[in-house]
Write an enzyme that holds these catalytic residues in place. Structure first.
Site, PDB file in Angstrom:
ATOM      1  N   ASP A 135       0.791  -1.255   0.026  1.00  0.00           N
ATOM      2  CA  ASP A 135      -0.366   0.101   0.071  1.00  0.00           C
ATOM      3  C   ASP A 135       1.103   1.430  -0.311  1.00  0.00           C
ATOM      4  OD1 ASP A 135      -2.827   1.149  -0.251  1.00  0.00           O
ATOM      5  OD2 ASP A 135      -2.669   1.555   2.202  1.00  0.00           O
ATOM      6  N   LYS A 190      -9.406   7.842 -11.026  1.00  0.00           N
ATOM      7  CA  LYS A 190      -8.858   6.556 -10.904  1.00  0.00           C
ATOM      8  C   LYS A 190      -7.766   6.463 -11.756  1.00  0.00           C
ATOM      9  CE  LYS A 190     -13.732   5.453 -10.610  1.00  0.00           C
ATOM     10  NZ  LYS A 190     -14.403   4.153 -11.288  1.00  0.00           N
TER      11      LYS A 190
END
Length: 254
Positions: free
Chosen positions: A174, A220
């Site tokens: 992440d 996105k």
């Protein structure tokens, strides 16, 4: 003072959370901060605070093993400065600084970090003893389509006996993919993270985490990631991630 801090935040909107700034942007943001601050005494007191440099955790320390240092030197030798003057410059990489708070990437961030949740620390940079947990450094390619992270896992990250906890691996994935997305459109938030664990990572070992931009659709960003042995022969983990570009004001809401 409260009014001054509020006005500092109005200047803070101009730089988002990108970890690197052009000189022009730095100058512009600094002028906004000082111009919008009403207290002259505060303006006179800030330069010394603003000039302080926070610790950069991406620089080598005594806990780095031989393998991590070799890889660091390899990518560092392919920076724009190191390859200047060469005929065949090949892929060029740039090291990213790493601080214990995202605020410190911004102009005046050292000062802001002292007045905004001053005890807060990034999850991966909150342990003082070098080598005990997350030791890592990120490089990004000049076209920003690819990032690579050199990660050395300390003994405090144990999950299965002698191996790295799956949550720690997810944290690093992440971190790397999120940083990569921030290069393209900061600030961002993780919308989805899908991870497949293939082979455990021994504690104390060094691995490579590669992040590649697959595509962009409006706000996105779709990114894929692989965690491998340093020679690429063993696949430890693979993942896909979706990040959404957001506004700084969204982060400041309560």
């Amino acid at each position: 003072m409260a009014l001054s801090v509020g006005r500092i935040f109005s200047g803070f909107r101009c730089f988002g959370s990108l970890p690197f700034w052009t000189p022009q942007l730095k100058t512009q943001c600094s002028s906004v901060l000082f111009r919008t601050t009403s207290k002259r005494t505060l303006v006179q007191a800030l330069p010394a605070i603003f000039s302080r440099k926070p610790r950069d955790f991406s620089l080598p320390n005594s806990s780095w093993g031989e393998e991590m240092m070799q890889l660091y030197n390899h990518y560092n030798s392919q920076s724009e400065e190191a390859t200047e003057g060469r005929e065949d410059r090949g892929e060029q990489w740039q090291r990213l600084p790493s601080y214990n708070r995202s605020l410190k990437y911004a102009t005046g961030g050292v000062y802001l970090s002292k007045i905004i949740q001053s005890k807060a620390r990034l999850f991966t940079r909150n342990i003082r003893d070098p080598g005990t947990a997350f030791e890592y450094v990120l490089f990004f390619r000049q076209d920003k389509l690819k990032c690579v992270c050199i990660f050395q896992a300390g003994h405090l990250l144990e999950g299965p006996p002698g191996h790295v906890h799956g949550g720690a691996i997810a944290t690093m994935i992440d971190t790397v993919t999120g940083t990569h997305a921030s290069l393209l459109s900061a600030p961002v938030m993780t919308a989805n993270l899908n991870i497949n664990y293939r082979s455990p990572i021994p504690l104390g070992s060094t691995v490579l985490i590669e992040s590649i931009l697959d595509k962009e659709e409006g706000k996105k960003m779709f990114i894929s990631c692989r965690v491998t042995s340093t020679d690429g022969s063993k696949l430890h983990t693979e993942a896909t991630a979706l990040f959404l570009s957001i506004s700084v004001s969204h982060l400041l809401r309560r």
